[in-house]
Design an enzyme around this catalytic site. Structure first.
Site, PDB file in Angstrom:
ATOM      1  CE  LYS A  25      73.322  17.745  63.148  1.00  0.00           C
ATOM      2  NZ  LYS A  25      73.278  19.095  63.751  1.00  0.00           N
ATOM      3  CG  ASN A  26      71.454  20.853  61.040  1.00  0.00           C
ATOM      4  OD1 ASN A  26      71.474  20.304  62.146  1.00  0.00           O
ATOM      5  ND2 ASN A  26      72.548  21.315  60.446  1.00  0.00           N
ATOM      6  CB  CYS A 119      79.727  26.176  70.745  1.00  0.00           C
ATOM      7  SG  CYS A 119      79.666  25.328  69.180  1.00  0.00           S
ATOM      8  NE  ARG A 124      76.708  27.389  66.832  1.00  0.00           N
ATOM      9  CZ  ARG A 124      76.164  26.198  66.565  1.00  0.00           C
ATOM     10  NH1 ARG A 124      76.696  25.118  67.068  1.00  0.00           N
ATOM     11  NH2 ARG A 124      75.095  26.104  65.814  1.00  0.00           N
ATOM     12  N   PRO A 125      76.797  33.313  69.249  1.00  0.00           N
ATOM     13  CG  PRO A 125      76.861  35.293  68.017  1.00  0.00           C
ATOM     14  CD  PRO A 125      77.511  33.947  68.140  1.00  0.00           C
ATOM     15  CG  ASP A 127      73.378  38.722  68.349  1.00  0.00           C
ATOM     16  OD1 ASP A 127      74.009  37.639  68.260  1.00  0.00           O
ATOM     17  OD2 ASP A 127      73.326  39.544  67.418  1.00  0.00           O
ATOM     18  CG  LEU A 128      71.108  37.492  64.758  1.00  0.00           C
ATOM     19  CD1 LEU A 128      71.605  36.674  63.574  1.00  0.00           C
ATOM     20  CD2 LEU A 128      70.711  38.901  64.300  1.00  0.00           C
ATOM     21  CG  ASP A 313      77.012  22.329  58.831  1.00  0.00           C
ATOM     22  OD1 ASP A 313      77.764  22.932  59.618  1.00  0.00           O
ATOM     23  OD2 ASP A 313      75.766  22.356  58.939  1.00  0.00           O
ATOM     24  NE  ARG A 405      76.015  16.905  68.974  1.00  0.00           N
ATOM     25  CZ  ARG A 405      76.262  18.197  68.950  1.00  0.00           C
ATOM     26  NH1 ARG A 405      77.472  18.637  69.169  1.00  0.00           N
ATOM     27  NH2 ARG A 405      75.310  19.068  68.720  1.00  0.00           N
TER      28      ARG A 405
HETATM   29  N1  EPU Z   1      74.909  34.418  64.563  1.00  0.00           N
HETATM   30  C1  EPU Z   1      74.888  35.652  65.164  1.00  0.00           C
HETATM   31  N2  EPU Z   1      73.922  35.882  66.113  1.00  0.00           N
HETATM   32  C2  EPU Z   1      72.991  34.945  66.462  1.00  0.00           C
HETATM   33  C3  EPU Z   1      73.043  33.694  65.848  1.00  0.00           C
HETATM   34  C4  EPU Z   1      74.018  33.455  64.901  1.00  0.00           C
HETATM   35  O1  EPU Z   1      75.702  36.510  64.866  1.00  0.00           O
HETATM   36  O2  EPU Z   1      72.142  35.225  67.302  1.00  0.00           O
HETATM   37  C5  EPU Z   1      75.928  34.124  63.535  1.00  0.00           C
HETATM   38  C6  EPU Z   1      76.960  33.123  64.066  1.00  0.00           C
HETATM   39  O3  EPU Z   1      78.037  33.765  64.702  1.00  0.00           O
HETATM   40  C7  EPU Z   1      77.361  32.387  62.815  1.00  0.00           C
HETATM   41  C8  EPU Z   1      76.092  32.387  61.969  1.00  0.00           C
HETATM   42  O4  EPU Z   1      75.296  33.451  62.472  1.00  0.00           O
HETATM   43  O5  EPU Z   1      78.350  33.089  62.119  1.00  0.00           O
HETATM   44  C9  EPU Z   1      75.326  31.087  62.044  1.00  0.00           C
HETATM   45  O6  EPU Z   1      75.424  30.576  63.341  1.00  0.00           O
HETATM   46  P1  EPU Z   1      74.314  29.895  64.190  1.00  0.00           P
HETATM   47  O7  EPU Z   1      74.987  29.491  65.462  1.00  0.00           O
HETATM   48  O8  EPU Z   1      73.070  30.692  64.290  1.00  0.00           O
HETATM   49  O9  EPU Z   1      73.932  28.657  63.381  1.00  0.00           O
HETATM   50  P2  EPU Z   1      72.660  27.838  63.671  1.00  0.00           P
HETATM   51  O10 EPU Z   1      71.527  28.350  62.891  1.00  0.00           O
HETATM   52  O11 EPU Z   1      72.488  27.693  65.156  1.00  0.00           O
HETATM   53  C10 EPU Z   1      72.707  25.940  61.893  1.00  0.00           C
HETATM   54  C11 EPU Z   1      73.066  24.483  61.906  1.00  0.00           C
HETATM   55  C12 EPU Z   1      74.572  24.313  62.024  1.00  0.00           C
HETATM   56  C13 EPU Z   1      75.214  25.031  60.839  1.00  0.00           C
HETATM   57  C14 EPU Z   1      74.798  26.515  60.837  1.00  0.00           C
HETATM   58  C15 EPU Z   1      75.332  27.292  59.656  1.00  0.00           C
HETATM   59  C16 EPU Z   1      71.103  23.563  62.972  1.00  0.00           C
HETATM   60  C17 EPU Z   1      70.516  22.826  64.112  1.00  0.00           C
HETATM   61  N3  EPU Z   1      72.399  23.834  63.023  1.00  0.00           N
HETATM   62  O12 EPU Z   1      73.117  26.429  63.148  1.00  0.00           O
HETATM   63  O13 EPU Z   1      74.837  22.929  61.926  1.00  0.00           O
HETATM   64  O14 EPU Z   1      76.606  24.929  60.898  1.00  0.00           O
HETATM   65  O15 EPU Z   1      73.355  26.621  60.821  1.00  0.00           O
HETATM   66  O16 EPU Z   1      74.832  26.766  58.467  1.00  0.00           O
HETATM   67  O17 EPU Z   1      70.418  23.861  62.003  1.00  0.00           O
HETATM   68  C18 EPU Z   1      76.111  20.952  62.088  1.00  0.00           C
HETATM   69  O18 EPU Z   1      75.131  20.325  61.661  1.00  0.00           O
HETATM   70  O19 EPU Z   1      77.255  20.428  62.196  1.00  0.00           O
HETATM   71  C19 EPU Z   1      75.932  22.340  62.498  1.00  0.00           C
HETATM   72  C20 EPU Z   1      76.780  22.968  63.307  1.00  0.00           C
END
Ligand code: EPU
Length: 425
Positions: A25-26, A119, A124-125, A127-128, A313, A405
């Protein structure tokens, strides 16, 4: 109110047989978003049929793409003009919708993305994502709940940046900026990049489309911008989280499962921990694992961290296993410290788990007792199913839509391994 689907599970039977892992999925989600970088068709195979993937199809269609699915194959074509707005009604169904920001800004010079809200994994910021696109010379402002990104007259301009956060790095932010940089002028260097296999898989597709990316899978990614990208064919990498979930299914129920079409190498650290906890894992070849419940479940401590370390995950599923292990385990959640909603549901089944500030202390019990429990997120929901399968008697897992999902044909795959599980209303 419409009735929500639930699982009814009669547990206590060891699961045995063979299961085939679906595409990730990811990996599929950003790969689908990458189709926005070109006018030409993108042909994908091994795309799982999941709720989140359908939401991404809707988003691409709302932006002007035509998406055609034939089993695991997906064709994305562009028939008219591309739009630049990711609307609230879609983004609020799936946070990963933000992955269209980079491609739209690179291709059209602008993107309006509804701001993702709260969420159930905690804050889930984004900012990056903003820091990265601004480093490429775009401007971002938030108005009426939308983030308006504009590349300005010159388009995006390559730059050096650091995308790490205090918790490590963000997979989607890395992917978003890597996609944006493919069409930027000059070279982009992303330090502190996420190293997850899904980032590598996306880079593979982008390079097949004509991008010039090196270093994906390490913490420094270099992207040399090109003028345009073209169509490509791509096979999506196997889902490592689904693989880990079936390893734990075998282990928790005391069965033996042959897991095909997976990439054992993507789970090295998790497999090390699983073995320490008494799970027997035999890696037959590059794509096959045999997992067996060992004679004793052993308590272990683990910490979730970015790849290649233990993935967040798989935290909930392993926590379900450890609730039955002999002794005390400590689980530290570094990525999403609030991702422990499932712990209270396990306790309703007789587990002994105390969560304080992102750390769970688990005192293993001999057995769980069947109960009605509620899933509140995708992985926690899957973990509750595993717990119910390992527990004698009839359990119900409510709010199955969370599980839909991210797990393709979950109950059908489990049924083929001998599970007594049905989906009903
Ligand atoms: N973070 C920041 N700033 C940002 C973005 C992220 O500080 O702008 C921090 C978050 O607070 C968190 C970490 O970075 O501690 C990762 O969070 P983020 O929300 O960016 O994760 P993601 O890249 O959006 C992907 C997977 C998630 C998985 C995470 C961590 C996808 C579509 N989703 O999310 O998958 O948990 O990486 O490995 O790739 C799942 O499949 O159940 C799921 C939640």
């Amino acid at each position: 109110m419409a009735k929500l689907a639930k699982y009814i599970i009669n547990g206590g039977t060891p699961l045995s047989g063979t299961v085939t892992i679906s595409g990730a999925k990811n990996a599929s989600l950003p790969i689908l978003a990458a189709s926005l970088l070109t006018k030409e068709p993108i042909n994908l195979c091994n795309v799982p049929d999941l709720e989140d993937i359908s939401v991404m199809f809707l988003l691409l269609e709302s932006l002007g793409k035509k998406v055609t699915r034939n089993k695991d194959q997906v064709l994305i074509e562009e028939l008219g003009e591309l739009g630049f707005e990711a609307p609230y009604g879609i983004v609020n169904r799936m946070r990963a919708s933000i992955a269209v920001m980079g491609p739209l800004t690179a291709r059209l010079g602008k993107a309006h993305i509804s701001m993702p809200g709260g969420c159930n994994l905690g804050p889930r910021p984004i900012d990056l994502h903003i820091k990265g696109i601004e480093a490429l010379s775009a401007t971002c402002k938030t108005e009426h709940g939308y983030m308006e990104v504009s590349a300005g007259e010159e388009g995006l301009i390559g730059a050096k940046m650091n995308l790490s956060s205090k918790n490590g790095s963000s997979v989607l932010a890395t992917e978003n900026i890597m996609m944006a940089a493919t069409l930027a002028k000059g070279t982009t260097v992303i330090n502190g990049a996420a190293k997850e296999p899904e980032v590598e898989d996306l880079a593979l597709l982008l390079n097949n489309m004509g991008a010039k990316i090196s270093g994906a899978g390490t913490d420094t990614i270099t992207v040399k911008g090109v003028e345009t990208l073209h169509g490509a064919i791509h096979h999506v990498v196997a889902d490592r989280i689904e693989t880990g979930t079936f390893i734990i299914a075998a282990a928790m129920t005391g069965g033996i499962i042959t897991i095909k079409n997976c990439v054992p190498q993507h789970l090295e650290e998790a497999i090390k921990k699983f073995r320490e906890a008494g799970i027997e894992i035999n890696i037959l070849d590059d794509t096959t694992i045999v997992a067996k419940g060992g004679s004793a479940k052993v308590a272990v401590d683990f910490v979730t961290l970015p790849h290649p370390l233990f993935p967040t995950d798989l935290q909930s599923q392993f926590l379900a296993y450890l609730s039955l292990a002999k002794g005390k385990s400590i689980v530290t959640e570094m990525i999403y410290p609030e991702r422990f909603m499932h712990a209270a549901e396990f306790n309703r089944m007789g587990a002994n788990i105390i969560v304080t500030n992102g750390i769970a202390e688990i005192i293993g019990v001999e057995e769980l007792s069947s109960a009605s429990v509620m899933s509140s997120d995708l992985r926690g929901g899957a973990a509750l199913v595993l717990a119910a399968l390992a527990t004698k008697g009839k359990s119900e897992v409510l709010r199955v839509y969370h599980i839909d999902r991210g797990y393709e044909n979950f109950e059908t795959k489990l049924q083929s391994l001998g599970a007594n599980i049905i989906k009903t209303f």
